[in-house]
Structures are given as structure tokens and as C-alpha cells.
Motif scaffolding. Structure first.
Motif, PDB file in Angstrom:
ATOM      1  N   GLY A  48      -2.482  -6.493   1.965  1.00 44.19           N
ATOM      2  CA  GLY A  48      -0.981  -6.334   1.598  1.00 44.19           C
ATOM      3  C   GLY A  48      -0.861  -6.362  -0.012  1.00 44.19           C
ATOM      4  N   THR A  95      -8.092  -4.277  -1.173  1.00 45.54           N
ATOM      5  CA  THR A  95      -9.139  -3.428  -1.024  1.00 45.54           C
ATOM      6  C   THR A  95      -9.490  -2.258  -2.010  1.00 45.54           C
ATOM      7  OG1 THR A  95      -8.329  -3.406   1.250  1.00 45.54           O
ATOM      8  CG2 THR A  95      -9.944  -1.767   0.915  1.00 45.54           C
ATOM      9  N   GLN A 150      -5.434  -5.696  -8.621  1.00 46.37           N
ATOM     10  CA  GLN A 150      -6.243  -4.763  -8.961  1.00 46.37           C
ATOM     11  C   GLN A 150      -6.315  -4.810 -10.581  1.00 46.37           C
ATOM     12  OE1 GLN A 150      -3.841  -1.528  -7.434  1.00 46.37           O
ATOM     13  NE2 GLN A 150      -4.766  -1.797  -5.553  1.00 46.37           N
TER      14      GLN A 150
HETATM   15  P1  AMP Z   1      -4.447  -3.745   1.079  1.00 49.33           P
HETATM   16  O1  AMP Z   1      -4.314  -5.338   0.394  1.00 49.33           O
HETATM   17  O2  AMP Z   1      -5.823  -3.424   0.223  1.00 49.33           O
HETATM   18  O3  AMP Z   1      -4.568  -3.820   2.461  1.00 49.33           O
HETATM   19  O4  AMP Z   1      -3.417  -2.534   0.359  1.00 49.33           O
HETATM   20  C1  AMP Z   1      -2.295  -2.874   1.152  1.00 49.33           C
HETATM   21  C2  AMP Z   1      -1.412  -1.373   0.885  1.00 49.33           C
HETATM   22  O5  AMP Z   1      -1.335  -1.197  -0.579  1.00 49.33           O
HETATM   23  C3  AMP Z   1      -2.339  -0.186   1.318  1.00 49.33           C
HETATM   24  O6  AMP Z   1      -1.176   0.798   1.932  1.00 49.33           O
HETATM   25  C4  AMP Z   1      -2.628   0.315  -0.032  1.00 49.33           C
HETATM   26  O7  AMP Z   1      -2.747   2.010   0.272  1.00 49.33           O
HETATM   27  C5  AMP Z   1      -1.406   0.254  -0.843  1.00 49.33           C
HETATM   28  N1  AMP Z   1      -1.931   0.187  -2.339  1.00 49.33           N
HETATM   29  C6  AMP Z   1      -3.231  -0.021  -2.787  1.00 49.33           C
HETATM   30  N2  AMP Z   1      -2.956  -0.180  -4.291  1.00 49.33           N
HETATM   31  C7  AMP Z   1      -1.613   0.315  -4.561  1.00 49.33           C
HETATM   32  C8  AMP Z   1      -0.980   0.522  -5.776  1.00 49.33           C
HETATM   33  N3  AMP Z   1      -1.734   0.555  -6.900  1.00 49.33           N
HETATM   34  N4  AMP Z   1       0.270   0.862  -5.691  1.00 49.33           N
HETATM   35  C9  AMP Z   1       0.861   1.042  -4.299  1.00 49.33           C
HETATM   36  N5  AMP Z   1       0.388   0.586  -3.395  1.00 49.33           N
HETATM   37  C10 AMP Z   1      -0.901   0.577  -3.400  1.00 49.33           C
END
Ligand code: AMP
Length: 489
Positions: free
Chosen positions: A49, A53, A29
Motif C-alpha cells: 500500500g 512494488t 519510491q
Molecule cells: P504497493 O504498495 O506496491 O502494493 O502499491 C499500492 C498501490 O499504490 C498500487 O495500486 C499502485 O498502483 C499504487 N501506486 C504505486 N505508486 C504510486 C504513485 N507514485 N502514486 C500513486 N499510486 C501509486
């Protein structure tokens, strides 16, 4: 360290992030969002993870904040390989766009066209879709892609696995070349590289370390089971699994149990239920509404054991999963990483336990090579059938006839034939059960089916390739068995 507030996101998005409880952006991000907000294409090499997204959803919402959608002309398009992943992106969008007036539609198989048609007719800012379903709508004249300002391709490596790349190329061609593109893939296979070279314009390339090397919160364990006849192996694994579940006791809050084949998912789920365990299956052949309900139950803690295939479970975000089991070792080592990544999320601890029989040795070697370390061996709790005859608790899948199946009598050839060294060369030619055996994971894929079948029929019991299907008058090929010595070691 970068904070979300440093990222020039729309204040409405920042408010939603804060409410979601996130303060610090994840590495993908922090790196992707500034480029995305500048209007640059982004190539993210990252797995699920990592927070990927949100790394495209947040700038997408910010960018679309100004402007209005026109009828049938979505302003942005997010493509995901499976229905579950598309639905998950839609959920993310709802979370982060809650203070905006942006609209979305979700186009996935198994959901009626009518409602989504109406939304698209009115005009949506974000259209989230699986590629096949999107093209269905397009071909029915319900949709124009000429207004797409931003296009996202999520999990491109899985799209490749599933045979969606031609669809993706076609969809790219239907959108304006002035669009901004966010493209995510866990790996960069040559075909993916080619697509990105063709359709992305000077992208910011952001690579995030593989999850397996990063996540130290997952305890891994391998349970090696002894050699048995093929039919007995599945029963032995079921018994071992139950014994482990019992031994884990209260530490096991919930678990995802992966099988390589849909038929095994069903059998295992039935078997566990029969043994009074709280289990339900999820795979690509099940009705979409059932899949959704099962997942919701699992997420809500109303279902303890989710038995899953790779495609159905890939990328699913269930924040708290205490255990992952590999009922079968995956035939693609990357899947091992994806699977165990379902536990130990967000700093929590998790346990990943894999079962293997000697025939899985090759898969184990590939996994250990990828992880660059051996999997710690665990000890199987006492398993009754090792002392007595194996129990019979579930139907065994009937072997499928394949092109290699030459006669019904040979289908029923005794297993022992392949296990005695002297009989092996003969059994290699006639034993069709093994031909139908190797795991298949690309269950939702339309195109590569023939290739897969061909691939399957060219592998023997241990997954080794051979060319027995090609033995038609020998041609220029000399099969292995003719070169083999028949002396007993
Ligand atoms: P993803 O890789 O998009 O599948 O996201 C994995 C997990 O990380 C999901 O449960 C999100 O809600 C969580 N998540 C996304 N951004 C953050 C963040 N900045 N800090 C903590 N958790 C996050």
C-alpha cells in the motif's frame, strides 16, 4: 517535492508511469529509487500500500534496460511469498516495462511448468517466483541462477511466517555475491535482521511509517457480540454480518471479509450465498485458476463479497474496496493493519468493521495496543437470534481430534461444562474442542506445521497458553488447575 522525472529513470519507464497516471513518487519510491539506481542494496521496511512494488520494479527495469538475457540464466529474480503477490508483481512489471523489450517469466504453483520452462529456456530478464516453485525448477536442472544481477525479496516477514527463510537463504547462496539486492519487509524480526546482515551489503535502510498510523481515511468500528456457546457464536456472527451488510446498503459497494481459518472462509461464503448475497471464497486450498478467476471478478466489480484468509489476500491490490470486515479478529495484531489496509486506498474513504465475541478479548487488546488507541465501538443492528434461538444456516465445522482429544465421549462433552466456573478446571483437561479452535493463519506454510499444531494444542478456548499436552506424569510441571481454588466467587 520530488517528481518521477527527477529520478533518472529510463525515459521508457517514465512514459509508462505517466500513462499509469502517477506523477509523484510515494515516499518509499522517492527514497529507494535513487539508491537503487546507484547500484546500492536497499532494505525497505514498508508495508503493502506504500507503493513499494514500483519502488523496486522501476529501477529494476531501468537497470536491465541495457544487456540481453541468456538461455536459462535469468538476469534478475523477484521472490514473493504467495502466488497472488508474485502475480501482482508480474502485472506491475508488465505495466512499467511495456515500452521496453524486457521479458519475464512467472513461476508459481498451480501454473503448468511447460510454458514457463519454454520462456526460461529462451532466456528471461526478470524471473518472478515463489521460493518453493523456483527451487523445484532449479532442482529439475531447468535454471541457473549464476547470471542474477539483481535479486528482490518481497514481504520477507510473511516469508518468515510461512517457513520460507531456509529456502530464501539457499536461493541467496545460488546467486552471485556481486548481485544487487532489494529486500522488503513490513517488520524487522530478529530472524529477518539476521538475513539482511548476512546477505545485504551496506544497504540503504528506508523505513516507512506503518499504514495504520498513516491512513486516516478508514473508519473503523468494532461490533461486540454477547457471549454464546461456541457453536452458536459463529452463527451469531454470520447473522450479525448479514444485518450489517444490509444496514450499510448502497454504501457497501464491495467488501473483503476476513476469516482466520480456511474452513470458516468456506462456511461463511456458502452461508452468504445461501442468503442470496454475491459471495465467493479465496484461500490457499482452492485451485489456483479458481483463485485467479475469483480475484479477477472481484477486481472487475463482478463479485461483491470476497471471503478471504490472510495468506490468500495479503498484499492484494484492489484499488477500490469500500468495506473490510473482520469476521474473526486476527490473532496477530499486524494482520489487523494489513486487513483494514485493503480499503481506504489511494486517498479514498473506506470502512473497516470487526466482529468480536468475548473470547476474542485478548486479540482486541493486542490490536488496540498496536494502534495505540481503542477501536470505536459500533452498535450491532437488530439480531433476531439474540431474541430467539440461534438460526442454523450452515454446517458447523466438526471439531478435529488433536493429541489432546482423549476420548470420543469427551469430544462431545457439553459446551456448558466449560462455561460454568466450577466445571472449568475439569473441562480444561478433557475438552478437546477448544484445542482445535484457535485461529491459524499460515495456511500455505510448509515447515511450521508441526509447530503450529503444537502451538494450537497448547492453547485453551480463549487462546491462553497452557501446558496440558505436557501433562505426562506431571514431570516438573504443575498444571494451572491444580493451583486453582475451587471456591465459587
Ligand atoms: P504497493 O504498495 O506496491 O502494493 O502499491 C499500492 C498501490 O499504490 C498500487 O495500486 C499502485 O498502483 C499504487 N501506486 C504505486 N505508486 C504510486 C504513485 N507514485 N502514486 C500513486 N499510486 C501509486
Amino acid at each position: 517535492m520530488t517528481q518521477f522525472s527527477d529520478l533518472r529513470l529510463d525515459p521508457k519507464v517514465l512514459k509508462a508511469i505517466e500513462e499509469a497516471g502517477y506523477t509523484t513518487p510515494t515516499p518509499i519510491q522517492a527514497q529507494a529509487i535513487p539508491h537503487a539506481l546507484e547500484g546500492r542494496d536497499v532494505l525497505g521496511i514498508a508495508q503493502t500500500g506504500t507503493g513499494k512494488t514500483a519502488s523496486f520494479t522501476l529501477p529494476l527495469i531501468t537497470r536491465l534496460g541495457r544487456g540481453r538475457a541468456r538461455a536459462r540464466m535469468p538476469r534478475s529474480l523477484v521472490l514473493a511469498p504467495t502466488r497472488e503477490l508474485a502475480a501482482q508483481v508480474a502485472e506491475n512489471f508488465d505495466t512499467y516495462a511495456k515500452y521496453t523489450r524486457l521479458t519475464k517469466a512467472l513461476l508459481i504453483g498451480g501454473v503448468a511448468f511447460g510454458e514457463q520452462d519454454k520462456l526460461i529456456d529462451r532466456g528471461v530478464d526478470v524471473l518472478i517466483a515463489t521460493p518453493g516453485r523456483l527451487l523445484d525448477h532449479f532442482e529439475r536442472g531447468k535454471l541457473l541462477l549464476t547470471g542474477v544481477e539483481v535479486m528482490v525479496v518481497d514481504e520477507a516477514d510473511r516469508m518468515l511466517d510461512m517457513g520460507f527463510i531456509p529456502d530464501i537463504e539457499r536461493i541467496f547462496g545460488l546467486t552471485p555475491f556481486t548481485r544487487q539486492t532489494f529486500f522488503y519487509s513490513a517488520t524487522m524480526a530478529p530472524e529477518i535482521e539476521r538475513i539482511t546482515n548476512t546477505f545485504l551489503s551496506n544497504p540503504a535502510r528506508i523505513e516507512i511509517a506503518r499504514q495504520a498510523t498513516a491512513s486516516e481515511t478508514i473508519t473503523q468500528e468494532l461490533i461486540e457480540l454477547p457471549a454464546t456457546k461456541r457453536d452458536a457464536a459463529a452463527k451469531l456472527k454470520r447473522e450479525a454480518l448479514r444485518a450489517i451488510i444490509e444496514a450499510e446498503g448502497d454504501k457497501l459497494e464491495n467488501a473483503i471479509i476476513f476469516c482466520n481459518r480456511k474452513v470458516e472462509v468456506d462456511i461463511l461464503s456458502k452461508s452468504l450465498s445461501k442468503h442470496k448475497l454475491d459471495a465467493a471464497p479465496i484461500h490457499g486450498d482452492l485451485d489456483q485458476s479458481l483463485r485467479t478467476r475469483t480475484l479477477e471478478r472481484f477486481r472487475a466489480g463482478d463479485l461483491k463479497l470476497l471471503i478471504a484468509s490472510d495468506v490468500a489476500a495479503r498484499g492484494l491490490d484492489v484499488p477500490s474496496v469500500s468495506h473490510v470486515f473482520n469476521f474473526d479478529l486476527p490473532s496477530h495484531p499486524e494482520d489487523y493493519v494489513h486487513r483494514i489496509g485493503r480499503t481506504g486506498r489511494a486517498g479514498r474513504s473506506g470502512k473497516a468493521i470487526s466482529l468480536m465475541v468475548p473470547a476474542d478479548q485478548k486479540y482486541l487488546e493486542q490490536i488496540e495496543q498496536l494502534l495505540q488507541r481503542p477501536l470505536p465501538r459500533g452498535i450491532a443492528p437488530g439480531i433476531e437470534s439474540l431474541k430467539t434461538a440461534p438460526e442454523s444456516d450452515a454446517p458447523t465445522p466438526r471439531p478435529k481430534r488433536t493429541r489432546g482429544a482423549r476420548s470420543a465421549a469427551k469430544v462431545d462433552a457439553p459446551e456448558t461444562q466449560v462455561e460454568t466456573p466450577l466445571a472449568e478446571p475439569v473441562a480444561q483437561i478433557v475438552e478437546p474442542v477448544a484445542l482445535a479452535e484457535p485461529p491459524v493463519r499460515r495456511e500455505d506454510a510448509p515447515a511450521p506445521r508441526e509447530r503450529r499444531d503444537a502451538d494450537r494444542s497448547n492453547r485453551d478456548r480463549s487462546g491462553r497458553r497452557d501446558n496440558r499436552d505436557n501433562i505426562v506424569g506431571m514431570g516438573d510441571h504443575v498444571p494451572d488447575f491444580l493451583l486453582r481454588e475451587f471456591r465459587v466467587a
